[in-house]
Every structure is written in structure tokens, then in C-alpha cells.
Design a protein around this motif. Structure first.
Motif, PDB file in Angstrom:
ATOM      1  N   GLY A 114     -59.734 -49.494   4.313  1.00  0.00           N
ATOM      2  CA  GLY A 114     -59.552 -50.673   3.478  1.00  0.00           C
ATOM      3  C   GLY A 114     -60.828 -51.438   3.208  1.00  0.00           C
ATOM      4  N   GLN A 115     -61.899 -51.149   3.942  1.00  0.00           N
ATOM      5  CA  GLN A 115     -63.152 -51.868   3.710  1.00  0.00           C
ATOM      6  C   GLN A 115     -63.982 -51.252   2.588  1.00  0.00           C
ATOM      7  N   ALA A 116     -63.789 -49.979   2.313  1.00  0.00           N
ATOM      8  CA  ALA A 116     -64.603 -49.300   1.298  1.00  0.00           C
ATOM      9  C   ALA A 116     -64.431 -49.933  -0.082  1.00  0.00           C
ATOM     10  N   TRP A 117     -63.229 -50.344  -0.426  1.00  0.00           N
ATOM     11  CA  TRP A 117     -62.984 -50.934  -1.741  1.00  0.00           C
ATOM     12  C   TRP A 117     -63.810 -52.209  -1.922  1.00  0.00           C
ATOM     13  N   PHE A 118     -64.057 -52.931  -0.856  1.00  0.00           N
ATOM     14  CA  PHE A 118     -64.846 -54.168  -0.906  1.00  0.00           C
ATOM     15  C   PHE A 118     -66.341 -53.905  -0.700  1.00  0.00           C
ATOM     16  N   ASP A 119     -66.740 -52.642  -0.557  1.00  0.00           N
ATOM     17  CA  ASP A 119     -68.107 -52.277  -0.202  1.00  0.00           C
ATOM     18  C   ASP A 119     -68.532 -53.055   1.038  1.00  0.00           C
ATOM     19  N   ALA A 120     -67.715 -52.923   2.082  1.00  0.00           N
ATOM     20  CA  ALA A 120     -67.944 -53.634   3.340  1.00  0.00           C
ATOM     21  C   ALA A 120     -67.808 -52.652   4.499  1.00  0.00           C
ATOM     22  N   GLY A 121     -68.228 -53.096   5.670  1.00  0.00           N
ATOM     23  CA  GLY A 121     -68.106 -52.296   6.884  1.00  0.00           C
ATOM     24  C   GLY A 121     -68.492 -53.128   8.089  1.00  0.00           C
ATOM     25  N   ASP A 122     -68.151 -52.636   9.267  1.00  0.00           N
ATOM     26  CA  ASP A 122     -68.536 -53.298  10.510  1.00  0.00           C
ATOM     27  C   ASP A 122     -69.878 -52.739  10.964  1.00  0.00           C
ATOM     28  N   LEU A 123     -70.775 -53.601  11.410  1.00  0.00           N
ATOM     29  CA  LEU A 123     -72.048 -53.153  11.972  1.00  0.00           C
ATOM     30  C   LEU A 123     -71.927 -53.143  13.486  1.00  0.00           C
ATOM     31  N   SER A 124     -72.174 -51.997  14.072  1.00  0.00           N
ATOM     32  CA  SER A 124     -72.109 -51.828  15.518  1.00  0.00           C
ATOM     33  C   SER A 124     -73.537 -51.713  16.047  1.00  0.00           C
ATOM     34  N   PHE A 125     -73.986 -52.728  16.771  1.00  0.00           N
ATOM     35  CA  PHE A 125     -75.321 -52.741  17.362  1.00  0.00           C
ATOM     36  C   PHE A 125     -75.230 -52.023  18.704  1.00  0.00           C
ATOM     37  N   ARG A 126     -76.072 -51.014  18.906  1.00  0.00           N
ATOM     38  CA  ARG A 126     -75.969 -50.168  20.096  1.00  0.00           C
ATOM     39  C   ARG A 126     -77.271 -50.139  20.878  1.00  0.00           C
ATOM     40  N   ARG A 127     -77.107 -50.017  22.183  1.00  0.00           N
ATOM     41  CA  ARG A 127     -78.249 -49.827  23.089  1.00  0.00           C
ATOM     42  C   ARG A 127     -77.890 -48.662  23.992  1.00  0.00           C
ATOM     43  N   ASP A 128     -78.720 -47.631  23.967  1.00  0.00           N
ATOM     44  CA  ASP A 128     -78.491 -46.411  24.747  1.00  0.00           C
ATOM     45  C   ASP A 128     -77.109 -45.818  24.459  1.00  0.00           C
ATOM     46  N   GLY A 129     -76.685 -45.862  23.172  1.00  0.00           N
ATOM     47  CA  GLY A 129     -75.419 -45.273  22.756  1.00  0.00           C
ATOM     48  C   GLY A 129     -74.191 -46.121  23.029  1.00  0.00           C
ATOM     49  N   ARG A 130     -74.359 -47.280  23.640  1.00  0.00           N
ATOM     50  CA  ARG A 130     -73.229 -48.150  23.990  1.00  0.00           C
ATOM     51  C   ARG A 130     -73.257 -49.385  23.089  1.00  0.00           C
ATOM     52  N   GLU A 131     -72.087 -49.765  22.560  1.00  0.00           N
ATOM     53  CA  GLU A 131     -72.017 -50.936  21.690  1.00  0.00           C
ATOM     54  C   GLU A 131     -72.243 -52.214  22.492  1.00  0.00           C
ATOM     55  N   VAL A 132     -73.183 -53.048  22.011  1.00  0.00           N
ATOM     56  CA  VAL A 132     -73.468 -54.316  22.679  1.00  0.00           C
ATOM     57  C   VAL A 132     -73.110 -55.524  21.806  1.00  0.00           C
ATOM     58  N   PHE A 133     -72.879 -55.282  20.508  1.00  0.00           N
ATOM     59  CA  PHE A 133     -72.619 -56.389  19.580  1.00  0.00           C
ATOM     60  C   PHE A 133     -71.983 -55.824  18.323  1.00  0.00           C
ATOM     61  N   ARG A 134     -71.127 -56.591  17.683  1.00  0.00           N
ATOM     62  CA  ARG A 134     -70.455 -56.121  16.462  1.00  0.00           C
ATOM     63  C   ARG A 134     -70.319 -57.248  15.457  1.00  0.00           C
ATOM     64  N   LEU A 135     -70.627 -56.925  14.205  1.00  0.00           N
ATOM     65  CA  LEU A 135     -70.406 -57.826  13.086  1.00  0.00           C
ATOM     66  C   LEU A 135     -69.313 -57.208  12.223  1.00  0.00           C
ATOM     67  N   GLY A 136     -68.229 -57.918  12.017  1.00  0.00           N
ATOM     68  CA  GLY A 136     -67.100 -57.380  11.266  1.00  0.00           C
ATOM     69  C   GLY A 136     -67.153 -57.719   9.792  1.00  0.00           C
ATOM     70  N   GLY A 137     -66.728 -56.768   8.955  1.00  0.00           N
ATOM     71  CA  GLY A 137     -66.558 -56.997   7.526  1.00  0.00           C
ATOM     72  C   GLY A 137     -67.806 -57.395   6.781  1.00  0.00           C
ATOM     73  N   VAL A 138     -68.943 -56.823   7.110  1.00  0.00           N
ATOM     74  CA  VAL A 138     -70.210 -57.177   6.466  1.00  0.00           C
ATOM     75  C   VAL A 138     -70.224 -56.640   5.038  1.00  0.00           C
ATOM     76  N   SER A 139     -70.462 -57.516   4.076  1.00  0.00           N
ATOM     77  CA  SER A 139     -70.614 -57.092   2.686  1.00  0.00           C
ATOM     78  C   SER A 139     -71.939 -56.361   2.515  1.00  0.00           C
ATOM     79  N   TRP A 140     -71.937 -55.262   1.785  1.00  0.00           N
ATOM     80  CA  TRP A 140     -73.117 -54.427   1.591  1.00  0.00           C
ATOM     81  C   TRP A 140     -73.799 -54.132   2.930  1.00  0.00           C
ATOM     82  N   PRO A 141     -73.106 -53.448   3.804  1.00  0.00           N
ATOM     83  CA  PRO A 141     -73.590 -53.286   5.180  1.00  0.00           C
ATOM     84  C   PRO A 141     -74.911 -52.529   5.303  1.00  0.00           C
ATOM     85  N   GLU A 142     -75.173 -51.586   4.415  1.00  0.00           N
ATOM     86  CA  GLU A 142     -76.415 -50.818   4.542  1.00  0.00           C
ATOM     87  C   GLU A 142     -77.636 -51.702   4.313  1.00  0.00           C
ATOM     88  N   ALA A 143     -77.566 -52.608   3.361  1.00  0.00           N
ATOM     89  CA  ALA A 143     -78.702 -53.504   3.091  1.00  0.00           C
ATOM     90  C   ALA A 143     -78.975 -54.408   4.296  1.00  0.00           C
TER      91      ALA A 143
END
Length: 171
Positions: A114-143
Motif C-alpha cells: 500500500g505504500q508504493a502508490w504513495f511513493d513511500a516506504g519505511d526506512l530501516s536504519f541498521r547497525r551490524d545487520g540489526r535494526e536500530v531505528f525506523r522511520l515510517g511512511g517516508v515520502s520519496w524514501p530513496e532521496a
């Protein structure tokens, strides 16, 4: 609010915003549901799609979600500073959660259904392969991901360069 300009404000003196973004309505589960409906491509004849019709019909549901993003108790905004990535309350900018720029080594984009239609996604910040922080529903996530990674690389390189001379003096 002060803005960071490369080379003008050292990280040690002041924390300044580099970039602030607001999450898409895809941060809410109802928003993702609307995104799934709007992404229906049947019958796939130019713009004549069921999803486009549902997008028009869903405006009365989407507008309240859009404005919920700025409500003081619900809304959030994401700010990249010269020191960290911060989740703040929408209006008052009170820090809700944060991760230092040296607190992660990679960022992955997790596009929920459901996020693709909005060009959105969650950003998962990782350290050593483990998620340490998450931003939900980021518009234009790649930028935003690329901007965060560039700031991360610069911060880590400067921190390493500052620590290097002090280590060589003590040797």
C-alpha cells in the motif's frame, strides 16, 4: 530555524537541521489500505482503472489522514541534522526519538503493501545487520535515504579525522 551549510557550522558547536520531511499518509494503516485500493490496475486501459476511480472516491477518507500528520498528539516529522536523525512532534518539534549519525552503518527501504502508490516506504536504519531505528511512511524514501547516508559518511569521516591526530600525539 538555522540551516546547515557545509563547512559553516561545525557539529561540535551547534546542531542544525539539514533536511526536514513529513511522512506520507502511508504511515497510517488506513492510508496503506487506501494505497492498496488505489493501486488496482484493472481494467488496465490508459487511465481507466478501478484504482483511479477508488482514488477519487477515497478523498473524504484521505483528507483527514493528511491533516492527522500535523496534529500535536499524532503527527510526526523527520529531521536530519548535522548530528543525528530525529523523529519530532509535528508542530512543537519536541524530540520523540533519534539516532546519532554514527549509530548506524546502512539504511534499507522497506516498502509495506500500500505504500508504493504513495511513493513511500519505511526506512530501516541498521547497525551490524540489526535494526536500530525506523522511520515510517517516508515520502520519496530513496532521496531521504541518500541524504542520510551522505551525512552519515561525512560525520563519521570528520569524527575519525578529529580523533586521529589526538591518537597520534599520545603515541
Amino acid at each position: 530555524m538555522k540551516r546547515a551549510i557545509a563547512g559553516v557550522v561545525p557539529a561540535e558547536s551547534n546542531e542544525v537541521a539539514v533536511m526536514t520531511i513529513w511522512p506520507s499518509i502511508a504511515v497510517f494503516s488506513l492510508g496503506r489500505f487506501l494505497g492498496k485500493l488505489c493501486d488496482l490496475r484493472w481494467p488496465d486501459v490508459y487511465i481507466l482503472r478501478l484504482g483511479n476511480l477508488l482514488a477519487l472516491l477515497s478523498i473524504p477518507l484521505a483528507l483527514p489522514l493528511y491533516f492527522c500528520r500535523i496534529l500535536p498528539s499524532i503527527g510526526r516529522r523527520y529531521t536530519l541534522t548535522n548530528r543525528r536523525v530525529v523523529i519530532q512532534t509535528a508542530i512543537t518539534a519536541i524530540v520523540f526519538d533519534a539516532v546519532d549519525l554514527d549509530g548506524f552503518d546502512s539504511i534499507e527501504i522497506d516498502a509495506l503493501p500500500g505504500q508504493a502508490w504513495f511513493d513511500a516506504g519505511d526506512l530501516s536504519f541498521r547497525r551490524d545487520g540489526r535494526e536500530v531505528f525506523r522511520l515510517g511512511g517516508v515520502s520519496w524514501p530513496e532521496a531521504f535515504r541518500q541524504t542520510c547516508l551522505k551525512s552519515h559518511r561525512a560525520y563519521v569521516a570528520v569524527k575519525h579525522a578529529v580523533q586521529q591526530p589526538s591518537q597520534s600525539k599520545s603515541a
